[in-house]
Design a protein around this motif. Structure first.
Motif, short mmCIF file in Angstrom:
data_model
loop_
_atom_site.label_atom_id
_atom_site.label_comp_id
_atom_site.label_asym_id
_atom_site.label_seq_id
_atom_site.Cartn_x
_atom_site.Cartn_y
_atom_site.Cartn_z
N ARG A 4 0.51 -1.32 -0.44
CA ARG A 4 0.16 -0.33 -0.05
C ARG A 4 0.75 1.13 0.26
N GLU A 5 2.21 1.15 0.74
CA GLU A 5 2.59 2.43 0.84
C GLU A 5 3.32 2.77 -0.23
N PHE A 6 4.04 1.67 -1.35
CA PHE A 6 3.65 1.99 -3.57
C PHE A 6 2.84 2.24 -3.89
N LEU A 7 1.77 1.85 -3.46
CA LEU A 7 -0.27 2.36 -3.96
C LEU A 7 0.26 4.07 -3.70
N ALA A 8 0.83 4.64 -2.41
CA ALA A 8 -0.01 5.86 -1.96
C ALA A 8 1.42 6.52 -2.52
N HIS A 9 2.75 6.35 -3.16
CA HIS A 9 3.42 7.00 -3.95
C HIS A 9 3.16 7.33 -5.23
N VAL A 10 3.02 6.03 -5.87
CA VAL A 10 1.94 6.11 -7.37
C VAL A 10 1.49 7.67 -7.53
N ALA A 11 0.14 7.65 -5.92
CA ALA A 11 -0.82 8.75 -6.19
C ALA A 11 0.06 9.92 -6.15
N ASP A 12 0.67 10.28 -5.05
CA ASP A 12 0.98 11.78 -4.70
C ASP A 12 2.19 11.51 -6.23
N THR A 13 3.13 10.97 -6.33
CA THR A 13 3.89 11.21 -8.04
C THR A 13 2.12 11.49 -9.13
N ALA A 14 1.39 11.26 -9.09
CA ALA A 14 0.84 11.68 -10.08
C ALA A 14 0.19 12.82 -10.32
N LEU A 15 -0.19 13.46 -8.79
CA LEU A 15 -0.57 14.93 -8.38
C LEU A 15 0.52 15.54 -8.23
N GLY A 16 1.78 15.02 -7.74
CA GLY A 16 2.47 16.12 -8.18
C GLY A 16 2.61 16.45 -9.69
N ALA A 17 2.58 15.64 -10.62
CA ALA A 17 2.82 15.44 -11.75
C ALA A 17 1.98 16.60 -12.81
N LEU A 18 0.68 16.72 -11.97
CA LEU A 18 -0.47 17.24 -12.69
C LEU A 18 -0.24 18.39 -12.43
N GLU A 19 0.43 19.04 -11.19
CA GLU A 19 0.51 19.65 -10.74
C GLU A 19 1.87 21.69 -11.39
N SER A 20 3.02 20.45 -11.96
CA SER A 20 3.57 20.58 -12.62
C SER A 20 3.70 20.67 -14.21
N HIS A 21 2.48 19.99 -14.43
CA HIS A 21 2.73 20.06 -16.23
C HIS A 21 1.37 20.31 -16.69
N GLU A 22 0.93 20.36 -17.55
CA GLU A 22 0.21 20.73 -17.91
C GLU A 22 -0.63 19.21 -19.51
N GLY A 23 -2.07 19.35 -19.19
CA GLY A 23 -2.97 18.25 -19.85
C GLY A 23 -3.79 16.96 -18.93
N ASP A 24 -3.95 15.54 -19.21
CA ASP A 24 -4.66 15.12 -18.87
C ASP A 24 -3.09 13.97 -18.11
N ALA A 25 -3.68 13.10 -17.14
CA ALA A 25 -2.36 12.51 -16.84
C ALA A 25 -3.08 10.63 -16.37
N LEU A 26 -2.26 10.13 -17.29
CA LEU A 26 -2.62 8.37 -17.51
C LEU A 26 -1.57 8.20 -16.38
N VAL A 27 -2.08 6.79 -15.36
CA VAL A 27 -1.54 6.39 -14.74
C VAL A 27 -1.57 4.66 -14.97
N PHE A 28 -0.72 4.23 -14.77
CA PHE A 28 0.15 2.34 -15.39
C PHE A 28 -0.42 1.67 -14.27
#
Length: 898
Positions: free
Chosen positions: A251-275
C-alpha cells in the motif's frame, strides 16, 4: 459495367483521410496486397493511426479489385455468382462489387469497442452501420457492416465453426506484439486454414514486433510506417519502499504512485494517465486520488472489470475547463487512444499468468514490467504534443527489467489451448507457432482434459465438443454443463458468471459478491449480461451430452425438489466442479483476529485468505481464483472462494479420496498408519498393521538426512568404531570409508537402510531408532579384504607392561588411560595405524585421576616422573613410587600386591 451503387463511406473516407502518419505506408500496403497473396506485416509506432486507417485501406483495395473483376471477364462464374463447381465464392456477395467484411482483431474487449467507435465517428455514423464490433456477450453489427472489430477469442470461435470464414474478405490482426494466448493460437490456426482460403489477405500489425522473425514464420512481406511521436521527457520517481512485497503490491507504494500523479499534474499541462498492474491497484489509487485532487480534476478508472459506459467515459475527451487523471491497467498500453494525455505515471508493474505444473496451481503474478512495455506506456504522453513520463522505479530497476514481456503461451495454463487444438483436429499442436507451447504445460493440459472427460485418445468426446462450443475457460464451461441438472440453467449460469467475469471483492467472499450483484450493486450489469450469455450457450448442450456431463457431480437434489441447494451451496457447487483440485481445508483452528487463515488444497498447494476475510472461520472452501506469490513463495493468495461442507467437498473431489498407507514419526519412533486422504488433505488416521521394511528404510534415511546423524542412538561401541574408521580414512585414505557426517549421510542408503530393514523384520508395526544396531550398520562399510586388519591397525585394546589389556579411547586423537605403576619400565610410546599415529598416554594416580599426559614416555620418566613421585608418595604410601622406575617391575594395585 457494374450496377450503380450508393457511395461507399469507407472509400469516401479513404479519398480524404485524416492526417495520420500511417498514410505514408498505405500505397506500399495496397501494392503488396495487389501483387501477392502473401501475408503482410505492418509495423508502426503508437499513435500513427494504423488501427483506424489500415482496415479502411484494405477495404478500399478489395472494393477496387472487386469492381475491376466485376467489370471484366466473368469467366469461371455463373450468372448466380457461384463458381463453376456451384459453390458460393468465399467472401463475395453474389457478384456485387462490394467485398465481404474486413475483420479486425483486438486483444481486449474495451479496445475493440473503442476502435470501432473511433472509426464510426470519422464516418459520421453510429456503431453498427458500416463499422461494427463484436465482443463476448455483445455485438453491434448489421448486414451493412463492412469493417467489424472483434476480439481474438471471438474470431477464434468463428474460425473453429467454419475455417473458410465465409463472408470475410480480409483479416487484420492488430497489436500482435502483445502475444496473448488467444492471438498466438488464432495466428497459428489462420496460417493452417490458408490451405482453404489462399486468397484471404492476412495483415498483421504491431507497434513493436520482431518483424523479421514474424515475416519468416508467415512468409510475409514487411512494411514499416513512420511515426510522429512528440518528445517525451523521462523522470525517475522511485519509491522508498519496494514495488513488490511478499503479498503483492504494498500500500505504501500505491500511495507513492498517487502522490507522484498529483505532483505531476501540478507541474505539467494536460491530462494524466497512470499505469498499474491490476484492477485492485487501480481502485486503490483512484480512491486515494479522489481525496486529494483539486477542484476541476476528474479521476477515472479504466480496466476490464468496469461496465462499458465507465470504460467509454475514461476514453472520452475532457470536458471544457476540466482535467483528468485516468488510472488504468495495461489495457491502455496500446491499441487505445486516451485523448488529452500529456502526462504518464508508470508504476512499472505488470500482471502475468503463471502455471506451476508440479503443484497444479495457476494464477496471476505481479511482476516488474518490461522495457518494451515501459516505452509503449511512455509513448502515450507524446501522441498529441510534448509530454512527460514518470517512472516509479530507479534507473537500476529499468536496466534490470526484461527487454519484452513474456508471451502468455510460455507461462499460462494451456488447458483451453489444448481443447481448441483437439477441436481443430491437431491435438499434438503440430502448427506454425511464434513460440512452441511448452511440452510440460501441454502434457498437463491434455491430462486435465482427459480427467474431465473432454478428450479420449486426443479426440473430443461429445462432452468435450459441448465445452468447446461454450466461449469461456474450460473448467467453468464444464462446471456449467455439469451443474445444469442440479441447479437448472438459470441458476447454474448465474453461478458460473461469477467465475467468468472479472468481478471480485477484496475479501475473496464470492457468496457476498453474488448477493451484492443480485441487489443491483456495482458490476451487476456485466454479471447479468454474462449470465444470460452462458444460459443461452448452455442451451441444449447439457441435454445433448446427458449423464456424461454429470460425472463427478454430487448426489444433490435436482432443481425443483423440496430441498434444492441454497445460493451459497449453488456457488460452492459450481466452483468445486470447476476446480476440484483447489478444494481446500483450513490448517488448524480458526485464526485469531488479525492472523492469517491458511488452507491446504487437494492438489497439495498452500493458500491463505486475505487479511480480514469473513471466510476465515470456514473449515472448507471451494476456491475459484488464486494469485501466485510475487516473490515465488510457497503460498498462493485466495482471491475468490465459497464455503462448503465436508460432505460436498468429499463428493466433488471424489477421484482424490483414498485410503493411504503411510508412516509417521512420533518422536524417535516410526509407526505404520492407515490414513484416509482427500488428495494431499489427511482426513483421519488409524494404526497400521505392519511396517514394510523398504518403506521404513526410506523414511528413516530421509529423516536422518533432514535432521542429521544426531537423530540416531550411538552406543559406545558404535561411536568407537566410527572413530577408529575415521582415523584410518584420515591417515590411510581409501578404501577405508570416511566417517564425517556429510559422507555418512551421502552413503546412508548403503549402511543405514539395511540396518533398518533388519530391525523391522516381517511383523513389526513400529520402529524405535534406539533399537538400531549402529555398530553393525557401520561394519557394513568395511572394505574387504582390508577389514581383516582392522584390529591390527586400530586395536580396540593395547597390552601395557603390567600385562593388562587397556581399551584405547578414540576421539580427537587415540588415548590410553593407565595407572603409572602399570607402565614402569615402558620405554617407548605405543603407535598404531602402521606406526603413523602415537597413542597419547593419560597416566593415572591410584585414584584414577590423571597426573600426566604424554606421548613421549622416555622424556616423562626423566623429567616429569620425579615431580609426580614427590607429590604422590605421601598421598598414596601403600603404592610403589621408586626413585628409579626402570628397576621396579610394572604391576597393578599396591606394592604389597606386587
Amino acid at each position: 459495367m457494374c450496377p450503380d451503387r450508393e457511395p461507399d463511406p469507407l472509400s469516401a473516407l479513404f479519398a480524404s483521410p485524416p492526417d495520420l502518419p500511417v498514410l505514408a505506408a498505405l500505397p506500399e500496403l495496397r501494392a503488396a496486397l495487389a501483387q501477392s497473396t502473401r501475408p503482410v506485416i505492418l509495423t508502426a509506432p503508437p499513435g500513427t493511426g494504423k488501427t483506424t486507417l489500415v482496415p479502411v485501406a484494405v477495404h478500399d483495395h478489395l472494393r477496387a479489385q472487386r469492381s475491376h473483376q466485376a467489370g471484366g471477364s466473368q469467366a469461371g462464374r455463373s450468372e448466380t455468382g457461384h463458381s463453376k463447381a456451384g459453390r458460393p465464392l468465399a467472401g463475395q456477395d453474389h457478384g456485387a462489387p462490394t467485398p465481404g467484411r474486413v475483420v479486425v482483431t483486438q486483444p481486449r474487449r474495451v479496445a475493440a469497442r473503442a476502435a470501432a467507435r473511433r472509426l464510426a465517428s470519422l464516418l459520421g455514423q453510429e456503431v453498427g452501420g458500416t463499422v461494427g464490433y463484436a465482443v463476448r456477450g455483445e455485438r453491434r453489427a448489421s448486414p451493412a457492416t463492412r469493417i467489424e472489430v472483434v476480439t481474438s477469442g471471438l474470431l477464434l470461435r468463428r474460425l473453429q465453426s467454419d475455417p473458410e470464414l465465409p463472408g470475410v474478405s480480409a483479416v487484420v490482426l492488430d497489436e500482435v506484439h502483445e502475444r496473448s494466448l488467444d492471438s498466438d493460437l488464432l495466428l497459428a490456426l489462420l496460417l493452417d486454414a490458408r490451405a482453404l482460403r489462399e486468397d484471404l489477405p492476412l495483415i498483421a500489425m504491431s507497434a513493436t514486433v520482431q518483424a523479421e522473425r514474424l515475416a519468416g514464420l508467415l512468409g510475409a512481406r514487411a512494411i514499416e510506417a513512420p511515426g510522429r511521436l512528440h518528445p517525451v521527457e523521462e523522470i525517475w520517481a522511485p519509491s522508498r519502499t519496494g514495488r513488490l512485497g511478499a503479498h503483492g503490491v504494498p500500500r505504501e507504494f500505491l500511495a507513492h504512485v498517487a502522490d507522484t500523479a498529483l505532483g505531476a499534474l501540478e507541474s505539467h499541462e494536460g491530462d494524466a494517465l497512470v499505469f498499474l498492474p491490476g484492477a485492485r491497484e487501480v481502485d486503490e489509487v483512484t480512491r486515494r486520488l479522489r481525496t486529494g485532487v483539486p477542484d476541476g480534476v476528474d479521476v477515472l478508472p479504466l480496466h476490464g472489470r468496469l461496465p462499458a459506459a465507465a470504460q467509454d467515459a475514461a476514453l472520452a475527451a475532457s470536458a471544457p475547463g476540466r482535467r483528468r487523471i485516468v488510472v488504468a491497467t495495461s489495457v491502455a498500453e496500446s491499441s487505445l487512444t486516451v485523448p488529452g494525455v500529456r502526462i504518464v505515471v508508470d508504476a512499472m508493474l505488470a500482471r502475468e499468468p503463471r502455471l506451476d505444473v508440479a503443484r497444479s496451481m495457476s494464477g496471476l503474478v505481479t511482476v516488474g514490467a518490461s522495457r518494451a512495455s515501459g516505452i509503449q506506456r511512455a509513448g502515450r504522453a507524446g501522441r498529441e504534443g510534448p509530454g512527460v513520463a514518470y517512472r516509479c522505479c530507479s534507473p537500476t530497476d529499468w536496466a534490470r527489467a526484461p527487454l519484452a514481456p513474456t508471451p502468455e503461451i510460455l507461462t499460462a495454463d494451456l488447458t483451453r489451448t489444448a481443447l481448441e487444438l483437439a477441436a481443430w483436429g491437431a491435438p499434438d499442436g503440430d502448427l506454425a507457432w511464434l513460440d512452441e507451447p511448452p511440452a510440460a504445460a501441454m502434457a498437463a493440459a491434455r491430462e486435465t482434459l482427459g480427467s474431465l472427460g473432454l478428450v479420449d485418445d486426443g479426440a473430443l468426446t461429445p462432452l468435450g465438443r459441448a465445452v468447446a462450443d461454450i466461449p469461456t475457460d474450460v473448467r467453468p464451461a464444464r462446471a456449467l454443463l455439469a451443474a445444469v441438472p442440479v441447479l437448472g440453467r438459470h441458476r447454474a449460469a448465474e453461478a458460473t458468471a461469477l467465475l467468468t467475469t472479472d468481478l471480485r471483492t477484496a475479501d475473496a467472499d464470492l457468496p457476498a459478491l453474488a448477493r451484492r450483484l443480485r441487489e443491483g450493486g456495482p458490476g451487476s450489469g456485466p454479471w447479468r449480461t454474462e449470465a444470460r450469455r452462458l444460459e443461452r450457450a448452455a442451451g441444449t448442450r447439457a441435454a445433448k451430452v446427458g449423464p456424461e456431463a454429470g460425472r463427478g457431480l454430487p448426489s444433490r437434489p435436482p432443481a425443483g425438489s423440496p430441498h434444492p441447494p441454497d445460493a451459497q451451496e449453488a456457488i460452492a457447487l459450481v466452483v468445486g466442479l470447476a476446480h476440484p483440485q483447489w478444494i481446500a481445508q483450513r490448517r488448524g483452528q480458526a485464526p485469531a483476529p488479525g492472523s492469517p487463515a491458511r488452507y491446504l488444497t487437494v492438489a497439495g498447494s498452500g493458500l491463505r485468505l486475505p487479511e480480514g476475510s469473513p471466510l476465515a472461520g470456514e473449515e472448507w472452501l471451494a476456491v475459484a481464483e488464486i494469485d501466485r506469490s510475487p516473490t515465488g513463495g510457497p503460498e498462493g493468495l485466495i482471491r475468490a472462494a465459497a464455503p462448503l461442507d465436508e460432505a460436498m467437498a468429499l463428493e466433488l473431489a471424489a477421484p482424490w479420496l483414498a485410503q493411504d498407507h503411510r508412516v509417521a514419526w512420533q518422536g524417535q519412533v516410526l509407526r505404520s498408519e492407515q490414513v484416509r486422504v482427500l488428495g494431499a488433505i489427511p482426513l483421519s488416521r488409524a494404526a497400521g498393521s505392519s511396517l514394510e521394511p523398504q518403506e521404513a528404510a526410506r523414511a528413516v534415511v530421509e529423516r536422518v538426512r533432514d535432521k542429521g546423524l544426531g537423530m540416531l542412538t550411538w552406543s559406545g561401541q558404535a561411536s568407537r568404531l566410527r572413530a577408529r574408521l575415521g582415523l584410518l580414512h584420515t591417515h590411510l585414505g581409501d578404501p577405508w570409508p570416511a566417517m564425517d557426517e556429510e559422507s555418512l549421510l551421502e552413503r546412508a542408503q548403503e549402511w543405514l537402510a539395511p540396518a533398518v530393514m533388519t530391525a523391522v523384520g516381517d511383523s513389526s508395526s513400529s520402529l524405535d531408532l534406539g533399537a538400531l544396531d549402529m555398530e553393525g550398520a557401520l561394519r557394513s562399510l568395511l572394505p574387504w579384504p582390508q577389514a581383516a586388519r582392522l584390529e591390527e591397525l586400530v586395536p580396540e585394546r593395547l597390552e601395557v607392561p603390567s600385562g593388562s589389556l587397556v581399551r584405547v579411547e578414540y576421539g580427537q586423537r587415540p588415548r590410553l588411560e593407565v595407572a603409572v605403576q602399570e607402565c614402569f619400565g615402558w620405554q617407548a610410546t605405543p603407535r598404531i595405524v602402521q606406526g603413523r599415529v602415537a597413542v597419547q598416554l593419560h597416566l593415572l594416580s591410584p585414584a584414577r585421576r590423571p597426573v600426566a599426559v604424554t606421548d613421549d614416555l622416555a622424556s616423562f620418566w626423566r623429567q616429569g616422573y620425579p615431580q609426580v613421585r614427590a607429590e604422590m608418595r605421601g598421598r598414596y604410601p601403600k603404592h610403589a613410587w621408586p626413585e628409579d622406575p626402570w628397576q621396579v617391575p610394572p604391576h597393578r594395585g599396591t606394592a604389597r600386591r606386587r
